[in-house]
Design a protein around this motif. Structure first.
Motif, PDB file in Angstrom:
ATOM      1  N   VAL A  39      -0.143   5.932 -10.239  1.00  0.00           N
ATOM      2  CA  VAL A  39       0.799   6.201  -9.117  1.00  0.00           C
ATOM      3  C   VAL A  39      -0.541   7.616  -9.122  1.00  0.00           C
ATOM      4  O   VAL A  39      -0.515   8.332  -9.521  1.00  0.00           O
ATOM      5  CB  VAL A  39       2.026   7.119  -9.408  1.00  0.00           C
ATOM      6  N   ASP A  40      -1.033   7.453  -8.019  1.00  0.00           N
ATOM      7  CA  ASP A  40      -1.881   8.368  -7.208  1.00  0.00           C
ATOM      8  C   ASP A  40      -2.190   8.825  -6.189  1.00  0.00           C
ATOM      9  O   ASP A  40      -2.516   7.661  -5.766  1.00  0.00           O
ATOM     10  CB  ASP A  40      -3.901   8.595  -8.077  1.00  0.00           C
ATOM     11  N   ASP A  41      -3.370  10.028  -5.545  1.00  0.00           N
ATOM     12  CA  ASP A  41      -2.722  10.411  -3.935  1.00  0.00           C
ATOM     13  C   ASP A  41      -4.629   9.709  -3.323  1.00  0.00           C
ATOM     14  O   ASP A  41      -4.379   9.841  -2.344  1.00  0.00           O
ATOM     15  CB  ASP A  41      -2.274  11.037  -3.643  1.00  0.00           C
ATOM     16  N   ASP A  42      -5.234   9.329  -4.057  1.00  0.00           N
ATOM     17  CA  ASP A  42      -6.600   9.577  -4.081  1.00  0.00           C
ATOM     18  C   ASP A  42      -7.123   8.441  -4.470  1.00  0.00           C
ATOM     19  O   ASP A  42      -6.870   7.215  -5.028  1.00  0.00           O
ATOM     20  CB  ASP A  42      -7.362  10.049  -5.365  1.00  0.00           C
ATOM     21  N   PRO A  43      -6.847   7.354  -2.202  1.00  0.00           N
ATOM     22  CA  PRO A  43      -7.060   5.641  -2.590  1.00  0.00           C
ATOM     23  C   PRO A  43      -8.249   5.780  -3.473  1.00  0.00           C
ATOM     24  O   PRO A  43      -8.909   4.506  -4.028  1.00  0.00           O
ATOM     25  CB  PRO A  43      -7.520   5.305  -1.364  1.00  0.00           C
ATOM     26  N   ASN A  44     -10.036   6.275  -3.769  1.00  0.00           N
ATOM     27  CA  ASN A  44     -10.681   6.334  -4.331  1.00  0.00           C
ATOM     28  C   ASN A  44     -10.358   6.152  -5.901  1.00  0.00           C
ATOM     29  O   ASN A  44     -11.098   5.374  -6.794  1.00  0.00           O
ATOM     30  CB  ASN A  44     -12.423   7.415  -3.544  1.00  0.00           C
ATOM     31  N   LEU A  45      -9.719   6.594  -6.344  1.00  0.00           N
ATOM     32  CA  LEU A  45      -9.325   6.393  -7.781  1.00  0.00           C
ATOM     33  C   LEU A  45      -8.600   5.931  -8.286  1.00  0.00           C
ATOM     34  O   LEU A  45      -8.697   5.272  -9.234  1.00  0.00           O
ATOM     35  CB  LEU A  45      -8.629   8.349  -8.307  1.00  0.00           C
ATOM     36  N   ARG A  46      -7.749   5.573  -7.289  1.00  0.00           N
ATOM     37  CA  ARG A  46      -7.067   4.311  -7.509  1.00  0.00           C
ATOM     38  C   ARG A  46      -7.946   2.301  -7.945  1.00  0.00           C
ATOM     39  O   ARG A  46      -7.235   2.090  -8.447  1.00  0.00           O
ATOM     40  CB  ARG A  46      -5.393   3.940  -6.049  1.00  0.00           C
ATOM     41  N   ALA A  47      -8.431   2.478  -6.930  1.00  0.00           N
ATOM     42  CA  ALA A  47      -9.520   1.829  -6.892  1.00  0.00           C
ATOM     43  C   ALA A  47     -10.544   1.485  -8.176  1.00  0.00           C
ATOM     44  O   ALA A  47     -10.692  -0.040  -8.642  1.00  0.00           O
ATOM     45  CB  ALA A  47     -10.742   2.310  -4.971  1.00  0.00           C
ATOM     46  N   LEU A  48     -11.139   3.131  -8.572  1.00  0.00           N
ATOM     47  CA  LEU A  48     -11.807   3.038  -9.727  1.00  0.00           C
ATOM     48  C   LEU A  48     -10.786   2.158 -10.768  1.00  0.00           C
ATOM     49  O   LEU A  48     -11.408   1.268 -11.551  1.00  0.00           O
ATOM     50  CB  LEU A  48     -11.679   4.107  -9.803  1.00  0.00           C
ATOM     51  N   LEU A  49      -9.300   2.981 -11.026  1.00  0.00           N
ATOM     52  CA  LEU A  49      -9.206   2.584 -12.031  1.00  0.00           C
ATOM     53  C   LEU A  49      -8.086   0.950 -11.681  1.00  0.00           C
ATOM     54  O   LEU A  49      -8.052   0.141 -12.717  1.00  0.00           O
ATOM     55  CB  LEU A  49      -7.495   3.500 -12.191  1.00  0.00           C
ATOM     56  N   ARG A  50      -8.091   0.281 -10.616  1.00  0.00           N
ATOM     57  CA  ARG A  50      -7.347  -0.617 -10.503  1.00  0.00           C
ATOM     58  C   ARG A  50      -8.638  -2.141 -11.135  1.00  0.00           C
ATOM     59  O   ARG A  50      -8.257  -2.614 -11.584  1.00  0.00           O
ATOM     60  CB  ARG A  50      -7.576  -1.211  -8.998  1.00  0.00           C
ATOM     61  N   THR A  51     -10.392  -1.461 -10.105  1.00  0.00           N
ATOM     62  CA  THR A  51     -11.379  -2.019 -11.074  1.00  0.00           C
ATOM     63  C   THR A  51     -11.710  -2.422 -12.739  1.00  0.00           C
ATOM     64  O   THR A  51     -11.188  -3.548 -13.173  1.00  0.00           O
ATOM     65  CB  THR A  51     -12.271  -2.312 -10.802  1.00  0.00           C
ATOM     66  N   SER A  52     -11.381  -1.144 -13.022  1.00  0.00           N
ATOM     67  CA  SER A  52     -11.158  -0.808 -15.018  1.00  0.00           C
ATOM     68  C   SER A  52     -10.247  -1.979 -15.543  1.00  0.00           C
ATOM     69  O   SER A  52     -10.555  -2.525 -16.824  1.00  0.00           O
ATOM     70  CB  SER A  52     -10.711   0.456 -15.296  1.00  0.00           C
ATOM     71  N   PHE A  53      -8.841  -1.877 -14.907  1.00  0.00           N
ATOM     72  CA  PHE A  53      -7.761  -2.445 -15.246  1.00  0.00           C
ATOM     73  C   PHE A  53      -7.751  -4.416 -15.075  1.00  0.00           C
ATOM     74  O   PHE A  53      -7.900  -4.826 -16.350  1.00  0.00           O
ATOM     75  CB  PHE A  53      -6.164  -2.183 -14.858  1.00  0.00           C
ATOM     76  N   GLU A  54      -8.150  -4.020 -14.261  1.00  0.00           N
ATOM     77  CA  GLU A  54      -8.352  -5.353 -13.639  1.00  0.00           C
ATOM     78  C   GLU A  54     -10.007  -6.268 -14.284  1.00  0.00           C
ATOM     79  O   GLU A  54      -9.590  -7.065 -14.960  1.00  0.00           O
ATOM     80  CB  GLU A  54      -8.665  -5.732 -12.328  1.00  0.00           C
ATOM     81  N   LEU A  55     -10.836  -5.660 -15.024  1.00  0.00           N
ATOM     82  CA  LEU A  55     -11.453  -5.705 -16.125  1.00  0.00           C
ATOM     83  C   LEU A  55     -11.798  -6.294 -17.329  1.00  0.00           C
ATOM     84  O   LEU A  55     -12.142  -7.442 -17.814  1.00  0.00           O
ATOM     85  CB  LEU A  55     -12.957  -5.462 -15.844  1.00  0.00           C
ATOM     86  N   ALA A  56     -10.059  -5.878 -17.611  1.00  0.00           N
ATOM     87  CA  ALA A  56      -9.579  -5.610 -18.589  1.00  0.00           C
ATOM     88  C   ALA A  56      -8.375  -7.158 -19.126  1.00  0.00           C
ATOM     89  O   ALA A  56      -7.429  -7.152 -19.682  1.00  0.00           O
ATOM     90  CB  ALA A  56      -8.714  -4.000 -19.453  1.00  0.00           C
ATOM     91  N   HIS A  57      -8.311  -7.460 -17.839  1.00  0.00           N
ATOM     92  CA  HIS A  57      -7.189  -8.534 -17.609  1.00  0.00           C
ATOM     93  C   HIS A  57      -5.931  -7.844 -17.739  1.00  0.00           C
ATOM     94  O   HIS A  57      -4.519  -7.884 -17.930  1.00  0.00           O
ATOM     95  CB  HIS A  57      -7.642  -9.658 -18.393  1.00  0.00           C
ATOM     96  N   ILE A  58      -5.876  -6.672 -16.866  1.00  0.00           N
ATOM     97  CA  ILE A  58      -3.848  -6.083 -16.775  1.00  0.00           C
ATOM     98  C   ILE A  58      -3.933  -6.011 -15.798  1.00  0.00           C
ATOM     99  O   ILE A  58      -4.726  -6.024 -14.482  1.00  0.00           O
ATOM    100  CB  ILE A  58      -4.783  -4.746 -17.655  1.00  0.00           C
ATOM    101  N   HIS A  59      -2.583  -6.515 -15.218  1.00  0.00           N
ATOM    102  CA  HIS A  59      -2.128  -6.696 -13.847  1.00  0.00           C
ATOM    103  C   HIS A  59      -1.993  -5.022 -13.538  1.00  0.00           C
ATOM    104  O   HIS A  59      -1.107  -4.333 -14.191  1.00  0.00           O
ATOM    105  CB  HIS A  59      -0.732  -7.466 -14.387  1.00  0.00           C
ATOM    106  N   VAL A  60      -2.224  -5.199 -11.918  1.00  0.00           N
ATOM    107  CA  VAL A  60      -2.037  -3.678 -11.563  1.00  0.00           C
ATOM    108  C   VAL A  60      -1.507  -3.475 -10.273  1.00  0.00           C
ATOM    109  O   VAL A  60      -1.622  -4.451  -9.648  1.00  0.00           O
ATOM    110  CB  VAL A  60      -3.722  -2.902 -10.952  1.00  0.00           C
TER     111      VAL A  60
END
Length: 170
Positions: A39-60
């Motif tokens: 949960v973040d209003d910054d779309p760029n940070l959300r995209a960075l976090l999504r990528t980090s989690f997905e690389l670790a096989h975490i559902h985002v």
């Protein structure tokens, strides 16, 4: 003109724990990857976090506001909530406090992300389980989220049934 054997379903984890609704929930939680709501209003940070989690096989899942996050949580609670402190309308501290005050959501582990100084006292006062200051290392973020997710899974009421299932499988 050969005889065909009827197809049977291979026994699964839920069968090992009695085939009950609780057993099905245990099996789902064990077999599914960790789920995180960012949960973040910054779309760029959300995209960075999504990528980090997905690389670790975490559902985002992502939400840009507390109200959008509330709708997602109502549909299905995540294993861990990663929440930005500074958001418009309802800030992360207020949203965290309200989630922890609600009996239906208080068990969701919450990691606060902040670019400002937030004291451990403030974190404890709103009920957050952990916090990271920005900028943060993606590895530190993953470590904290995985630890919170494991703790939450172990503390859930059906976890004792999962332990029985693990014993049956061993």
């Amino acid at each position: 003109a050969g005889l065909s054997r009827p197809r049977t379903r291979a026994p699964g984890l839920s069968d090992a724990i009695g085939g009950s609704a609780e057993g099905a929930e245990v099996a789902r939680r064990i077999e599914e990857p960790l789920s995180v709501l960012v949960v973040d209003d910054d779309p760029n940070l959300r995209a960075l976090l999504r990528t980090s989690f997905e690389l670790a096989h975490i559902h985002v899942q992502e939400a840009e506001s507390a109200s959008a996050a509330s709708q997602i949580i109502e549909a299905r609670q995540p294993d861990v909530l990663v929440l930005d402190v500074a958001m418009p309308v309802v800030g992360g501290l207020d949203f965290c406090r309200s989630l922890k005050a609600d009996p239906s959501t208080r068990e969701i582990p919450i990691l606060l992300l902040t670019g400002s100084e937030v004291s451990e006292g403030t974190v404890a006062a709103v009920g957050a389980d952990a916090f990271l200051g920005k900028p943060f290392s993606p590895l530190a973020l993953l470590s904290v989220v995985e630890r919170l997710g494991e703790q939450a899974t172990l503390e859930r009421p059906f976890r004792s049934s999962a332990r029985k299932a693990e014993q049956l499988l061993l």
